[in-house]
Design an enzyme around this catalytic site. Structure first.
Site, mmCIF file in Angstrom:
data_model
loop_
_atom_site.group_PDB
_atom_site.id
_atom_site.type_symbol
_atom_site.label_atom_id
_atom_site.label_comp_id
_atom_site.label_asym_id
_atom_site.label_seq_id
_atom_site.Cartn_x
_atom_site.Cartn_y
_atom_site.Cartn_z
ATOM 1 N N ASN A 1 39.754 -15.245 -31.977
ATOM 2 C CA ASN A 1 39.807 -14.334 -33.124
ATOM 3 C C ASN A 1 41.030 -13.408 -33.095
ATOM 4 O O ASN A 1 41.479 -12.955 -34.143
ATOM 5 C CB ASN A 1 38.508 -13.511 -33.155
ATOM 6 C CG ASN A 1 38.601 -12.334 -34.089
ATOM 7 O OD1 ASN A 1 38.525 -12.476 -35.305
ATOM 8 N ND2 ASN A 1 38.797 -11.134 -33.541
ATOM 9 N N TYR B 1 52.972 -15.643 -40.921
ATOM 10 C CA TYR B 1 51.521 -15.561 -40.684
ATOM 11 C C TYR B 1 50.840 -16.816 -41.239
ATOM 12 O O TYR B 1 50.041 -17.459 -40.541
ATOM 13 C CB TYR B 1 50.954 -14.295 -41.347
ATOM 14 C CG TYR B 1 49.450 -14.169 -41.246
ATOM 15 C CD1 TYR B 1 48.840 -13.752 -40.070
ATOM 16 C CD2 TYR B 1 48.635 -14.489 -42.333
ATOM 17 C CE1 TYR B 1 47.461 -13.640 -39.972
ATOM 18 C CE2 TYR B 1 47.255 -14.382 -42.252
ATOM 19 C CZ TYR B 1 46.669 -13.952 -41.069
ATOM 20 O OH TYR B 1 45.302 -13.855 -40.986
HETATM 21 N N1 LIG Z 1 40.947 -9.305 -42.174
HETATM 22 C C1 LIG Z 1 41.203 -10.307 -42.980
HETATM 23 O O1 LIG Z 1 41.194 -10.143 -44.212
HETATM 24 C C2 LIG Z 1 41.462 -11.693 -42.419
HETATM 25 C C3 LIG Z 1 41.577 -12.776 -43.297
HETATM 26 C C4 LIG Z 1 41.806 -14.054 -42.773
HETATM 27 C C5 LIG Z 1 41.931 -14.231 -41.407
HETATM 28 N N2 LIG Z 1 41.816 -13.155 -40.567
HETATM 29 C C6 LIG Z 1 41.967 -13.395 -39.132
HETATM 30 O O2 LIG Z 1 40.805 -12.924 -38.480
HETATM 31 C C7 LIG Z 1 41.141 -12.449 -37.168
HETATM 32 C C8 LIG Z 1 40.651 -11.018 -37.017
HETATM 33 O O3 LIG Z 1 41.252 -10.226 -38.025
HETATM 34 P P1 LIG Z 1 40.937 -8.674 -38.191
HETATM 35 O O4 LIG Z 1 41.262 -8.311 -39.595
HETATM 36 O O5 LIG Z 1 39.605 -8.381 -37.645
HETATM 37 O O6 LIG Z 1 42.084 -8.059 -37.262
HETATM 38 P P2 LIG Z 1 42.130 -6.680 -36.443
HETATM 39 O O7 LIG Z 1 43.556 -6.274 -36.405
HETATM 40 O O8 LIG Z 1 41.122 -5.706 -36.952
HETATM 41 O O9 LIG Z 1 41.666 -7.142 -34.990
HETATM 42 C C9 LIG Z 1 42.475 -7.980 -34.198
HETATM 43 C C10 LIG Z 1 42.177 -7.693 -32.751
HETATM 44 O O10 LIG Z 1 43.010 -8.548 -31.977
HETATM 45 C C11 LIG Z 1 43.489 -7.801 -30.874
HETATM 46 N N3 LIG Z 1 44.736 -8.378 -30.387
HETATM 47 C C12 LIG Z 1 45.942 -8.386 -30.989
HETATM 48 N N4 LIG Z 1 46.847 -8.952 -30.201
HETATM 49 C C13 LIG Z 1 46.213 -9.300 -29.053
HETATM 50 C C14 LIG Z 1 46.615 -9.905 -27.848
HETATM 51 N N5 LIG Z 1 47.899 -10.231 -27.617
HETATM 52 N N6 LIG Z 1 45.691 -10.132 -26.891
HETATM 53 C C15 LIG Z 1 44.399 -9.759 -27.087
HETATM 54 N N7 LIG Z 1 43.945 -9.168 -28.207
HETATM 55 C C16 LIG Z 1 44.857 -8.948 -29.179
HETATM 56 C C17 LIG Z 1 43.694 -6.391 -31.405
HETATM 57 O O11 LIG Z 1 43.712 -5.434 -30.340
HETATM 58 C C18 LIG Z 1 42.502 -6.249 -32.332
HETATM 59 O O12 LIG Z 1 41.401 -5.678 -31.650
HETATM 60 C C19 LIG Z 1 42.659 -12.589 -37.047
HETATM 61 O O13 LIG Z 1 42.964 -13.803 -36.396
HETATM 62 C C20 LIG Z 1 43.115 -12.633 -38.493
HETATM 63 O O14 LIG Z 1 44.343 -13.287 -38.650
HETATM 64 C C21 LIG Z 1 41.602 -11.885 -41.043
#
Ligand SMILES: NC(=O)c1ccc[n+]([C@@H]2O[C@H](COP(=O)([O-])OP(=O)(O)OC[C@H]3O[C@@H](n4cnc5c(N)ncnc54)[C@H](O)[C@@H]3O)[C@@H](O)[C@H]2O)c1
Length: 252
Positions: free
Chosen positions: A92, A159
């Protein structure tokens, strides 16, 4: 249905305060899984561990940088020491950046791919030996609607490209490990109601909503529910697949 009783599940990026990862951790825990809360953010890890415990679940917090092989290996060793097995990996952790291709630097491109694709690769590779020995594994990867149709509000083309790479990687791996009792699937969320959504101005919200037939962003629970299904025993015959969760904003 979809019981995950005593399954050991690693959820990367689950230290995010209002992100998808924490809800995934809580959802899998409610289904009975033991959760490994893995993130860069120690404070966030502690909060998620606490939240899982308050919900009656079991959780182990481990500091993790998905881009660092030594950190990934150390995380896997800690999990095996604590639980002796790894049943579920949810990749994730991810980052995004809003920038046009015109303004993008090679450094931007490298940073996004290093976390979203190479980090996912390192974490996945690190659990394969254990899952193969067990003849059981569920790997669920976070892609994005932007991988399929481009045009993320918060992400750039780098991205979208990294999340498309996740789809191809997952399908290839799904074939490689199909005989080992391991499934590899993706979820591709559209816009999700996290802090980032709340930071948008009214005009942007209106234009985004106009592109979503259901007229609202997704909720983190709606993403986590699909992940819990793909991580379950019941999903044993589904592999190399992705579930679109986007309110109808993209349909294959
Ligand atoms: N939020 C959205 O609308 C959305 C839509 C489609 C896909 N996604 C995907 O869902 C996933 C979660 O998204 P989110 O919105 O909850 O993001 P977020 O930024 O709230 O959480 C991401 C987490 O990843 C951690 N992280 C970042 N780099 C890291 C690393 N090198 N090692 C370990 N941890 C790391 C961060 O500390 C954070 O806690 C992501 O892969 C994102 O691309 C999100």
């Amino acid at each position: 249905m979809f019981q995950l009783t005593d399954r050991v599940a690693i959820v990367t990026g689950s230290g995010s305060k209002r992100g998808i990862g924490r809800t995934i951790a809580l959802t899998l825990a409610r289904q009975g899984a033991k959760i490994v809360v893995a993130d860069l953010n120690m404070e966030g890890i502690e909060e998620t561990v606490q939240a899982v415990k308050e919900a009656g679940g079991e959780a182990l917090g481990v500091e993790l940088n998905v881009t660092d092989q030594a950190s990934v290996d150390a995380m896997v060793s800690k999990v095996l020491e604590a639980y002796g097995r790894i049943d579920i990996l949810v990749n994730n952790a991810g980052i995004s950046q809003k920038v046009t291709v015109q303004d993008m630097t090679l450094e931007d491109m490298t940073r996004i791919f290093t976390v979203n694709m190479f980090g996912l690769f390192l974490c996945t590779q690190a659990v394969l030996e254990t899952m193969k020995k067990q003849k059981y594994g569920r790997i669920v990867n976070l892609s994005s609607v932007s991988a399929k149709r481009g045009g993320g509000v918060f992400g750039g083309a780098h991205y979208s490209a990294s999340k498309a790479a996740v789809l191809g990687f997952s399908k290839n791996l799904a074939r490689e490990v199909a005989q080992d009792g391991i499934t590899v699937n993706c979820v591709a969320p559209g816009l999700v109601n996290t802090d980032i959504w709340k930071s948008l101005d009214e005009q942007t919200v209106k234009s985004v909503i106009a592109g979503i037939p259901m007229g609202r962003p997704g909720e983190t629970e709606e993403i986590a529910a699909a992940i819990a299904f793909l991580a379950s025993d019941e999903a044993a015959y589904i592999t190399g697949e992705e579930i679109d969760i986007n309110g109808g904003s993209h349909m294959d």
